[in-house]
Scaffold this motif. Structure first.
Motif, mmCIF file in Angstrom:
data_model
loop_
_atom_site.group_PDB
_atom_site.id
_atom_site.type_symbol
_atom_site.label_atom_id
_atom_site.label_comp_id
_atom_site.label_asym_id
_atom_site.label_seq_id
_atom_site.Cartn_x
_atom_site.Cartn_y
_atom_site.Cartn_z
ATOM 1 N N PHE A 83 0.835 -1.202 0.000
ATOM 2 C CA PHE A 83 0.000 0.000 0.000
ATOM 3 C C PHE A 83 0.869 1.252 0.000
ATOM 4 O O PHE A 83 0.609 2.208 -0.742
ATOM 5 N N GLY A 84 1.923 1.272 0.812
ATOM 6 C CA GLY A 84 2.816 2.418 0.839
ATOM 7 C C GLY A 84 3.491 2.648 -0.497
ATOM 8 O O GLY A 84 3.630 3.792 -0.960
ATOM 9 N N ALA A 85 3.916 1.559 -1.157
ATOM 10 C CA ALA A 85 4.544 1.691 -2.473
ATOM 11 C C ALA A 85 3.555 2.227 -3.497
ATOM 12 O O ALA A 85 3.902 3.053 -4.357
ATOM 13 N N LEU A 86 2.302 1.768 -3.413
ATOM 14 C CA LEU A 86 1.265 2.269 -4.313
ATOM 15 C C LEU A 86 1.044 3.763 -4.111
ATOM 16 O O LEU A 86 0.953 4.533 -5.080
ATOM 17 N N LEU A 87 0.979 4.197 -2.853
ATOM 18 C CA LEU A 87 0.807 5.628 -2.575
ATOM 19 C C LEU A 87 1.953 6.449 -3.157
ATOM 20 O O LEU A 87 1.729 7.532 -3.723
ATOM 21 N N ASP A 88 3.167 5.954 -3.032
ATOM 22 C CA ASP A 88 4.313 6.679 -3.575
ATOM 23 C C ASP A 88 4.194 6.833 -5.088
ATOM 24 O O ASP A 88 4.482 7.906 -5.645
ATOM 25 N N GLU A 89 3.763 5.781 -5.764
ATOM 26 C CA GLU A 89 3.590 5.868 -7.212
ATOM 27 C C GLU A 89 2.480 6.838 -7.584
ATOM 28 O O GLU A 89 2.619 7.639 -8.520
ATOM 29 N N LEU A 90 1.376 6.768 -6.864
ATOM 30 C CA LEU A 90 0.252 7.659 -7.171
ATOM 31 C C LEU A 90 0.634 9.119 -6.940
ATOM 32 O O LEU A 90 0.278 10.000 -7.727
ATOM 33 N N ALA A 91 1.358 9.388 -5.865
ATOM 34 C CA ALA A 91 1.789 10.757 -5.598
ATOM 35 C C ALA A 91 2.685 11.262 -6.721
ATOM 36 O O ALA A 91 2.568 12.411 -7.169
ATOM 37 N N ALA A 92 3.584 10.413 -7.204
ATOM 38 C CA ALA A 92 4.476 10.819 -8.291
ATOM 39 C C ALA A 92 3.707 11.082 -9.577
ATOM 40 O O ALA A 92 4.109 11.923 -10.392
ATOM 41 N N LEU A 93 2.582 10.388 -9.773
ATOM 42 C CA LEU A 93 1.744 10.592 -10.960
ATOM 43 C C LEU A 93 0.806 11.785 -10.818
ATOM 44 O O LEU A 93 0.119 12.149 -11.773
ATOM 45 N N GLY A 94 0.748 12.376 -9.622
ATOM 46 C CA GLY A 94 -0.120 13.529 -9.411
ATOM 47 C C GLY A 94 -1.509 13.197 -8.933
ATOM 48 O O GLY A 94 -2.389 14.072 -8.910
ATOM 49 N N SER A 95 -1.768 11.958 -8.547
ATOM 50 C CA SER A 95 -3.092 11.588 -8.041
ATOM 51 C C SER A 95 -3.331 12.258 -6.694
ATOM 52 O O SER A 95 -2.394 12.529 -5.941
ATOM 53 N N ARG A 96 -4.619 12.476 -6.366
ATOM 54 C CA ARG A 96 -4.947 13.329 -5.232
ATOM 55 C C ARG A 96 -5.902 12.695 -4.224
ATOM 56 O O ARG A 96 -6.068 13.206 -3.132
ATOM 57 N N TYR A 97 -6.558 11.603 -4.597
ATOM 58 C CA TYR A 97 -7.668 11.107 -3.779
ATOM 59 C C TYR A 97 -7.636 9.589 -3.757
ATOM 60 O O TYR A 97 -7.596 8.941 -4.804
ATOM 61 N N VAL A 98 -7.616 9.005 -2.562
ATOM 62 C CA VAL A 98 -7.651 7.560 -2.376
ATOM 63 C C VAL A 98 -8.921 7.210 -1.607
ATOM 64 O O VAL A 98 -9.166 7.738 -0.512
ATOM 65 N N ASP A 99 -9.717 6.324 -2.190
ATOM 66 C CA ASP A 99 -10.970 5.893 -1.575
ATOM 67 C C ASP A 99 -10.832 4.422 -1.208
ATOM 68 O O ASP A 99 -10.653 3.574 -2.088
ATOM 69 N N LEU A 100 -10.865 4.124 0.076
ATOM 70 C CA LEU A 100 -10.677 2.750 0.544
ATOM 71 C C LEU A 100 -12.012 2.017 0.453
ATOM 72 O O LEU A 100 -12.762 1.893 1.422
ATOM 73 N N VAL A 101 -12.304 1.577 -0.748
ATOM 74 C CA VAL A 101 -13.524 0.832 -1.033
ATOM 75 C C VAL A 101 -13.208 -0.109 -2.182
ATOM 76 O O VAL A 101 -12.423 0.219 -3.061
ATOM 77 N N GLY A 102 -13.777 -1.272 -2.149
ATOM 78 C CA GLY A 102 -13.518 -2.214 -3.224
ATOM 79 C C GLY A 102 -14.559 -3.298 -3.227
ATOM 80 O O GLY A 102 -15.754 -3.025 -3.189
ATOM 81 N N ARG A 103 -14.114 -4.545 -3.203
ATOM 82 C CA ARG A 103 -15.033 -5.670 -3.272
ATOM 83 C C ARG A 103 -15.059 -6.440 -1.960
ATOM 84 O O ARG A 103 -15.534 -7.565 -1.899
#
Length: 398
Positions: free
Chosen positions: A81-101
């Motif tokens: 999860f931490g690695a995913l956040l680092d990638e998303l931040a580098a891509l400029g993503s702004r919003y994480v919603d903890l919802v799925g299946r």
């Protein structure tokens, strides 16, 4: 410092909007230069409830083999999860919603995940049935920086709760409400608490009472959606007379919501019949979700939409999110979605005729293609780009 942050945020939103527009106009080659605005991260594919309308954890039978991107269900590790956040931040993503299946509170370290996202500057929200919420966990989530909590309630009485949340005792209804009420009392506006209700024949008659229950739990809003049905008959579906009754109940519920100061989407909900009453097929519209949205499941599968079963990649197998986001399978999905209603194998499992983002996609399409406008229903004609921004979490109601 606050002024600088607001300016940086505004510039980031402008850049993201320009990137989505470039994709909608076909100027980016099918691969956006920026990351998705909003990423749904299902940190746990497991769930502790079996809700009547859930296709992933249905009552009385095992989860479908193809429901989790073609891989077994999983739980995301803190490191992943931490690695995913680092990638998303580098891509400029702004919003994480903890919802799925699945249910995020099943994750043993959910409070730590919220804190990781908050510390990296993301807006972070969660959708939960609240069965595992306690006073202690509520305090931990508030302290971790959770921005929004959507309570999947789906009922206004113990009896309806037990019908929808199959196998749960009626008394679980009151406990769920009490825990969310405690969370709201701690939050004082953050996280913003919303009650969520999926309407079907099991519970639609309680619509006005749902508004009252949401207000009693300290929610700022109540969100309603029609059940999404698989092809074929279903005892969850409303028939035409029931939908007309729902419209009358919505008028009563809207008056109660105004009295409570509760925000709802009841006007939009009842503007048109649910898709399953509109006929066997609603023609899909050009879709741009592949440029502003993504789904990552607990097992690491990356899906381009919450209404598809086909993964476009895997965090583990493909070397992280950025590689998937820029990969050929994602590009093929985007191009096929943009070309709708033309059919494509890249959309084989996507439920484009029952799309949650239909109105937002139409708003964007019609803004950028004024000479080739699409959409015919009243609610679709009223759709605006602001709804798209609100759906992605970049702009919030005040």
């Amino acid at each position: 410092m606050q002024t600088v942050r607001r300016l940086a945020s505004a510039l980031g939103v402008a850049g993201q909007a320009a990137g989505v527009a470039a994709h909608a106009l076909g100027l980016d080659g099918g691969t956006p230069l920026h990351g998705p605005w909003c990423v749904q991260v299902g940190v746990s594919d497991a769930c502790d409830h079996r809700c009547a309308m859930c296709p992933y954890h249905p009552p009385g039978r095992a989860a479908p083999a193809d429901g989790f991107g073609g891989a077994p269900p999983g739980v995301m590790s803190v490191a992943r999860f931490g690695a995913l956040l680092d990638e998303l931040a580098a891509l400029g993503s702004r919003y994480v919603d903890l919802v799925g299946r699945g249910e995020p509170l099943v994750h043993p370290h959910i409070e730590r995940l919220v804190r990781l996202a908050h510390e990296r500057g993301f807006r972070v929200t969660m959708t939960s049935n609240a069965a595992r919420l306690t006073h202690e966990r509520a305090r931990a989530l508030v302290d971790a920086g959770l921005d929004g909590f959507r309570h999947s309630l789906h009922a206004a009485s113990p009896e309806a709760y037990a019908r929808v949340h199959d196998g749960e005792p009626p008394e679980a209804f009151a406990r769920s409400l009490e825990q969310v009420r405690h969370l709201a009392s701690l939050a004082r506006g953050r996280p913003a608490v919303t009650a969520s209700f999926t309407l079907s024949r099991l519970n639609y008659a309680e619509l006005p009472a749902m508004v009252d229950v949401a207000a009693s739990a300290g929610a700022e809003g109540a969100h309603f959606q029609h059940v999404i049905l698989p092809d074929g008959p279903s005892d969850l579906a409303l028939d035409a007379p029931a939908f007309e009754r729902l419209r009358a109940l919505a008028a009563v519920a809207s008056e109660r919501a105004a009295a409570h100061g509760l925000e709802t989407n009841l006007e939009t909900l009842t503007a048109e019949p649910p898709p399953y009453l509109a006929g066997p097929h609603v023609e899909p519209v050009p879709c741009y979700v592949g440029s502003y949205f993504a789904v990552v499941l607990g097992n690491g599968s990356v899906l381009p939409c919450c209404q598809t079963q086909t993964a476009v990649g895997s965090l583990e197998a493909d070397g992280g999110f950025a590689a998937v986001w820029r990969g050929e399978r994602y590009r093929a999905f985007r191009e096929a979605a943009r070309a709708l209603p033309a059919a494509s194998p890249a959309l084989a499992s996507a439920e484009c005729d029952r799309c949650y983002f239909r109105e937002q996609n139409l708003a964007l399409h019609n803004l950028l293609h004024p000479l080739a406008r699409a959409g015919a229903t009243r609610s679709e004609r009223r759709a605006s780009p602001m709804r798209l921004l609100r759906a992605t979490g970049l702009v919030r109601r005040r």
